[in-house]
Design an enzyme around this catalytic site. Structure first.
Site, PDB file in Angstrom:
ATOM      1  N   LYS A  46       0.982  -1.233   0.026  1.00  0.00           N
ATOM      2  CA  LYS A  46      -0.137  -0.068   0.168  1.00  0.00           C
ATOM      3  C   LYS A  46       0.873   1.231   0.035  1.00  0.00           C
ATOM      4  O   LYS A  46       1.905   1.218   0.788  1.00  0.00           O
ATOM      5  CB  LYS A  46      -0.800   0.184   1.274  1.00  0.00           C
ATOM      6  CG  LYS A  46      -1.599   1.333   1.650  1.00  0.00           C
ATOM      7  CD  LYS A  46      -2.649   1.547   0.640  1.00  0.00           C
ATOM      8  CE  LYS A  46      -3.605   2.702   0.783  1.00  0.00           C
ATOM      9  NZ  LYS A  46      -4.489   3.132  -0.508  1.00  0.00           N
ATOM     10  N   CYS A 131      -2.730  10.094  -6.295  1.00  0.00           N
ATOM     11  CA  CYS A 131      -3.607   9.614  -5.392  1.00  0.00           C
ATOM     12  C   CYS A 131      -4.666  10.734  -5.398  1.00  0.00           C
ATOM     13  O   CYS A 131      -4.413  11.882  -5.184  1.00  0.00           O
ATOM     14  CB  CYS A 131      -3.143   9.627  -3.783  1.00  0.00           C
ATOM     15  SG  CYS A 131      -4.554   9.415  -2.615  1.00  0.00           S
TER      16      CYS A 131
HETATM   17  O1  RRO Z   1      -5.801   5.197  -0.623  1.00  0.00           O
HETATM   18  C1  RRO Z   1      -6.590   6.004  -1.499  1.00  0.00           C
HETATM   19  O2  RRO Z   1      -7.478   6.477  -1.415  1.00  0.00           O
HETATM   20  C2  RRO Z   1      -6.074   5.681  -2.982  1.00  0.00           C
HETATM   21  C3  RRO Z   1      -4.792   6.028  -3.521  1.00  0.00           C
HETATM   22 BR1  RRO Z   1      -3.431   6.348  -2.318  1.00  0.00          BR
HETATM   23  C4  RRO Z   1      -4.602   5.728  -4.903  1.00  0.00           C
HETATM   24  O3  RRO Z   1      -3.483   5.884  -5.211  1.00  0.00           O
HETATM   25  N1  RRO Z   1      -5.390   5.573  -5.666  1.00  0.00           N
HETATM   26  C5  RRO Z   1      -6.683   5.257  -5.103  1.00  0.00           C
HETATM   27  O4  RRO Z   1      -7.783   4.916  -5.833  1.00  0.00           O
HETATM   28  N2  RRO Z   1      -6.891   5.363  -3.728  1.00  0.00           N
END
Ligand code: RRO
Length: 312
Positions: A46, A131
């Site tokens: 993650k 993100c």
């Molecule tokens: O954690 C998120 O909300 C998230 C991330 Br970091 C990302 O790069 N892409 C996404 O769809 N969700």
């Protein structure tokens, strides 16, 4: 002759081109171990930040027959947790480990990359420039000048090979401009296309409501909704980048979409929404479907068709 799904890139050997998209099955050590124990060819953590984060309020993920919408908000255990995992990881399993980084600022990314460099581990960083779900923080990948400056700064603290996760682009001029920015950075060796399509809105007819809570219901789209956009991004960056690898991500839920991504130029492919819905069994299923497709077409290796999309 049996089909061979193995690949070799950046000095890494993988038995299969499939692995998890960052964000799915990779927040906790147990989830990463499950991906490592599956038919996946590699694994990625993650996206992490300096400090652990709870993320956005729930509900923050919702799936529909056409894909998913999420606004997780970067929930993660903080970078030391993932670096510890990387330090203890058994690299002799032959499954490369990628560590996704998504600092809240460039300085945070530099701090984490410096710490990773100090550890001298055989894992590779994928810096998340895309993100879409942190309230008040625009996606860096949509700011070409800021991305150029970030890559330059990253290269100064981290001289080893690294990759970036890009947002989807929708305009030919933007493909060209971003490719120019990426080509200028020598130790940027791979780009992952695409992150979710940011700030979509899924509406429930019965309740007349958004389906996720954060940001008034806006969130990143994944799954079948995004496949054509993902393929276009993989294809265009494969054509425009010099000596860099493109990793495909977006809308893969069977061997057919994995085949399409590779045909468009992907070296390897990541599974997000489908993995979230199906669990790690998705890897062996998609792998065997991809083998069947290749066999039916008379292809023995991924290199027989990688990047060979025909145009009319
Ligand atoms: O954690 C998120 O909300 C998230 C991330 Br970091 C990302 O790069 N892409 C996404 O769809 N969700």
């Amino acid at each position: 002759m049996a089909v061979d799904l193995s690949l070799s890139w950046l000095g890494l050997e993988m038995e299969s081109p499939l692995y998890n998209a960052s964000g799915v099955m990779c927040r906790l050590r147990e989830e990463l171990d499950a991906v490592a124990a599956s038919a996946a060819g590699a694994l990625i953590t993650k996206s992490c930040t300096l400090e652990a984060r709870e993320g956005n309020p729930e509900p923050r993920y919702f799936s529909t027959p056409m894909g998913s919408i999420n606004s997780m908000g970067l929930p993660n255990q903080g970078y030391p947790y993932y670096f510890q995992y990387a330090a203890e990881y058994d690299y002799s399993t032959g499954k490369p480990l990628f560590v996704s980084l998504s600092g809240m600022s460039l300085q945070d990314n530099l701090t984490m990359l410096q710490a990773l460099d100090d550890l001298q581990l055989p894992c590779l960083p994928e810096v998340n420039l895309s993100c879409p779900n942190v309230p008040g923080k625009p996606q860096l990948g949509y700011d070409f000048a800021a991305t150029a400056a970030a890559l330059c700064a990253i290269s100064r603290v981290y001289a080893r090979p690294f990759g970036v996760k890009l947002p989807p682009y929708f305009d030919v001029a933007h493909f060209t401009q971003m490719a120019e920015v990426l080509n200028a950075c020598e130790n940027l060796r791979f780009v992952t296309c695409i992150n979710s399509i940011g700030n979509g809105l899924v509406v429930d007819m019965d309740s007349e409501s958004a389906v996720i809570k954060p940001k008034g219901g806006l969130g990143g789209l994944g799954g079948a909704y995004v496949l054509p956009t993902a393929l276009a991004n993989v294809r265009e960056f494969s054509r425009l980048l010099d000596h860099k690898y493109v990793i495909g991500c977006g809308g893969i839920d069977s061997g057919a979409e994995a085949f399409m991504h590779i045909l468009c130029g992907a070296t390897a492919v990541q599974i997000g929404t489908c993995l979230h819905e199906e669990g790690v069994g998705a890897f062996s299923r998609i792998q065997s479907e991809l083998s069947d497709i290749m066999e039916a077409k008379g292809y023995h290796a991924l290199t027989d068709f990688r990047g060979k999309l025909k145009t009319l």
